[in-house]
Structures are given as C-alpha cells and as structure tokens.
Write an enzyme that holds these catalytic residues in place. Structure first.
Site, PDB file in Angstrom:
ATOM      1  N   GLY A  36       0.826  -1.204   0.000  1.00  0.00           N
ATOM      2  CA  GLY A  36       0.000   0.000   0.000  1.00  0.00           C
ATOM      3  C   GLY A  36       0.852   1.242   0.000  1.00  0.00           C
ATOM      4  O   GLY A  36       0.506   2.255   0.609  1.00  0.00           O
ATOM      5  N   ALA A  37       1.956   1.186  -0.729  1.00  0.00           N
ATOM      6  CA  ALA A  37       2.959   2.255  -0.657  1.00  0.00           C
ATOM      7  C   ALA A  37       2.873   3.245  -1.797  1.00  0.00           C
ATOM      8  O   ALA A  37       3.719   4.125  -1.913  1.00  0.00           O
ATOM      9  CB  ALA A  37       4.357   1.646  -0.620  1.00  0.00           C
ATOM     10  N   GLY A  40      -0.477   7.801   0.507  1.00  0.00           N
ATOM     11  CA  GLY A  40      -0.858   7.807   1.908  1.00  0.00           C
ATOM     12  C   GLY A  40       0.228   7.387   2.877  1.00  0.00           C
ATOM     13  O   GLY A  40       1.408   7.718   2.717  1.00  0.00           O
ATOM     14  N   ILE A  41      -0.180   6.658   3.909  1.00  0.00           N
ATOM     15  CA  ILE A  41       0.733   6.217   4.957  1.00  0.00           C
ATOM     16  C   ILE A  41       1.885   5.410   4.383  1.00  0.00           C
ATOM     17  O   ILE A  41       3.040   5.583   4.778  1.00  0.00           O
ATOM     18  CB  ILE A  41      -0.037   5.379   6.002  1.00  0.00           C
ATOM     19  CG1 ILE A  41      -1.014   6.259   6.776  1.00  0.00           C
ATOM     20  CG2 ILE A  41       0.921   4.694   6.968  1.00  0.00           C
ATOM     21  CD1 ILE A  41      -1.969   5.481   7.653  1.00  0.00           C
ATOM     22  N   GLY A  42       1.579   4.525   3.437  1.00  0.00           N
ATOM     23  CA  GLY A  42       2.622   3.674   2.871  1.00  0.00           C
ATOM     24  C   GLY A  42       3.707   4.452   2.167  1.00  0.00           C
ATOM     25  O   GLY A  42       4.897   4.175   2.342  1.00  0.00           O
ATOM     26  N   SER A 159      -6.846  -0.816  12.918  1.00  0.00           N
ATOM     27  CA  SER A 159      -7.748   0.328  13.027  1.00  0.00           C
ATOM     28  C   SER A 159      -8.487   0.266  14.351  1.00  0.00           C
ATOM     29  O   SER A 159      -8.798  -0.821  14.858  1.00  0.00           O
ATOM     30  CB  SER A 159      -8.770   0.326  11.885  1.00  0.00           C
ATOM     31  OG  SER A 159      -9.795   1.280  12.120  1.00  0.00           O
ATOM     32  N   TYR A 185     -15.357  -3.723   7.895  1.00  0.00           N
ATOM     33  CA  TYR A 185     -13.981  -3.239   8.006  1.00  0.00           C
ATOM     34  C   TYR A 185     -13.435  -3.484   9.411  1.00  0.00           C
ATOM     35  O   TYR A 185     -12.298  -3.920   9.581  1.00  0.00           O
ATOM     36  CB  TYR A 185     -13.947  -1.743   7.673  1.00  0.00           C
ATOM     37  CG  TYR A 185     -12.579  -1.111   7.719  1.00  0.00           C
ATOM     38  CD1 TYR A 185     -11.638  -1.367   6.724  1.00  0.00           C
ATOM     39  CD2 TYR A 185     -12.238  -0.225   8.738  1.00  0.00           C
ATOM     40  CE1 TYR A 185     -10.389  -0.768   6.750  1.00  0.00           C
ATOM     41  CE2 TYR A 185     -10.994   0.383   8.771  1.00  0.00           C
ATOM     42  CZ  TYR A 185     -10.075   0.106   7.776  1.00  0.00           C
ATOM     43  OH  TYR A 185      -8.834   0.695   7.819  1.00  0.00           O
TER      44      TYR A 185
END
Length: 301
Positions: A36-37, A40-42, A159, A185
């Site tokens: 997930g890079a 965002g965060i990744g 989360s 989720y």
C-alpha cells in the site's frame, strides 16, 4: 601520542549504526517491504525508510504512482492487487527472487468499500484485502524473515474500528447479515490484531517480532470507494481535522525502529501508545489460533 582514537558523536553513530535516542536510525543494509505504498501512509513510510538508508520494496496497485514513489526513495516498484490471491503469490515470488534478505515487512495495504464486493477468489473483498492477502504474503515470506541476520519485524496496519467489531469464523465473508461497511472493516481489522498476536506466538524462538497499530484519522486512499468521504478529505475542514499521511506513518516507522522490538512483540498501539485490546475477542488466544487455521485453508496454504 599522535591523536585521540575516540570518535566524534557523528562518527560513532555511523559505526555503531544504530542506536540514537533509543531508536534505530540507520537501516543501511536492510530491506523493507511496504505494501500500500503508492500513496498515503505507505508512501510516507517508504520515504522515511529511504531516508534511513534502507533498500525499500515499494508495493502498490497503481503502476504510475508506485513507480513514482520507488523513484523518490531509490527503491524498486512491485505491483500487486490484493483482490487477487494469485497476484499476492506472484508478488511473494518476486520479492523472494529480488531480495536476499527481508528485514521489515509493513503490511499496510487496506481498503473499505461502500457495498459488498467479491474478490476473484470468491471472498468478501474487504476481508481479503485487509486480512487474507497480508496473511498469505507474510506466510510466504516468513522463512526469509526468520533468516534475517538482524532480526525481522512484521508491522500490521490495524484500526480503532476493531473495538466495536465481532468476528464470526463461520461467516468471514459477512453474508449472514446486512452489509455495513464499518462493521465489515472493523471485523477485518480485528482479524489483523488476532493475526498479529498469533504470529508473535508462532515465531517464538526466532528473531521475528510483530506488532499492529492504529494510525489515527488520516487522509488516505483507504476510503477511495466512498465519494462523500473523499469530498471531506479534499475540503478545508478535512485538512484541519485529519492527520497527514506523514503523521499517520509515525507509528509504523516507530515500530520499525524501536530499539527493543521484543517490548512490543504481539502488541497493538493506538497511535504511539500501547493499548490492551478493548475487544474481548481480540484477547482470545483460541480464536486467534482458529482464525489462523481458517485463513490458511482459505488461502490454500
């Protein structure tokens, strides 16, 4: 005598490598895989790992964005859609062929959808992307992680939604009730915490440690399928209320560089604070074992 043999502070930091203010500050020679890079965060974490000298494997869905982040960090782009377990297996094979060592695996890829979707493998898509895919990837890379000469770390993005969730091993695809995206989720992220605890148990006696964290309310692509939330992200109010991706990545980079990873092995952090799980199921070792077994069956391990 011709001169002092004592090194300056900067020289000592380079020689010793690695401990400054209780954290690892030099990742040269180490390989970090971040899923997930592509945004965002990744992407924020990948940039930070690059700054610390790591070789960064940048994993994402978008060819253009993944390649752009890889270029920024001096790493290599790897494409995979976690909606396909075949692509996860291909990714694992690619990583194993490319890197002789893997020292940090950041399972950061995730998604939340407005309505029920089914993956090409027949699983509810939220559960597959957030749990089954990272479970499979970690399992396929585990021997390489165990072999890391410096001790490997597996860090899972969870989360706070886990707190109100319930996991039903007989209905992991959430077909038995009305589809509610936050409930689904939350259940997937509850599975993330259970997976983290069971992985810590199963890797006892090795140098592998694992942790999970809640990044906070962050402006990220995880809600890419919810238009009204995307509108909030792009609004002035969203920019005030939501954390930046860089701030959201702080717990990830903290866990990747904490001086003694054994102190957070199996732990869940709410941002930077360790939290005893507030959901009874998250503390159930039998449920963690059963989820692992069921996940292995569903991913064909």
């Amino acid at each position: 005598m011709g001169g002092s043999s004592r090194s300056s502070p900067g020289e000592r930091e380079q020689k010793v490598g690695i401990m400054v203010n209780g954290a690892v500050r030099d990742l040269r020679g180490r390989t970090v895989v971040v899923t997930g890079a592509s945004s965002g965060i990744g992407s924020a974490a990948a940039r930070r790992f690059g700054e610390l000298g790591a070789t960064v494997a940048v994993v994402g869905r978008s060819a253009e964005r993944t390649a752009a982040v890889a270029a920024q960090v001096g790493g290599r782009a790897h494409l995979a859609d976690f909606g396909s377990l075949a692509e996860v297996r291909k990714l694992a094979a690619d990583l194993l062929a490319t890197y002789e060592r893997i020292d940090i695996l950041a399972n950061n890829a995730g998604a939340m959808f407005t309505g029920r979707r089914t993956s090409v493998d027949g699983h509810e898509l939220t559960f597959q992307v957030n749990h089954l895919a990272p479970f499979l990837l970690t399992s396929l890379l585990l021997d390489r992680l165990i072999a890391s000469p410096d001790g490997a770390r597996v860090i899972n993005t969870a989360s706070v939604q886990y707190r109100r969730a319930r996991l039903d091993l007989d209905d992991l695809d959430s077909t038995g009730t009305r589809y509610r995206r936050l409930r689904v989720y939350g259940a997937a992220k509850l599975a993330t915490i259970l997976f983290t605890r069971e992985l810590a148990h199963r890797t006892r006696g090795t140098a592998v440690t694992t942790s999970a964290f809640h990044p906070g309310a962050v402006a990220t692509e995880v809600i890419r399928d919810t238009p009204w939330q995307q509108a909030i992200l792009n609004s002035r109010l969203g920019k005030i209320l939501l954390l930046s991706p860089e701030a959201g990545a702080e717990p990830l980079t903290h866990l990747a560089t904490v001086a003694d990873p054994d102190t957070v092995n199996g732990a869940y952090l709410h941002r930077l604070t360790r939290e005893d799980p507030r959901n009874k199921q998250a503390r159930d070792p039998q449920l963690a074992r059963q989820l692992w077994q069921r996940s292995a069956e569903l991913t064909g391990l």
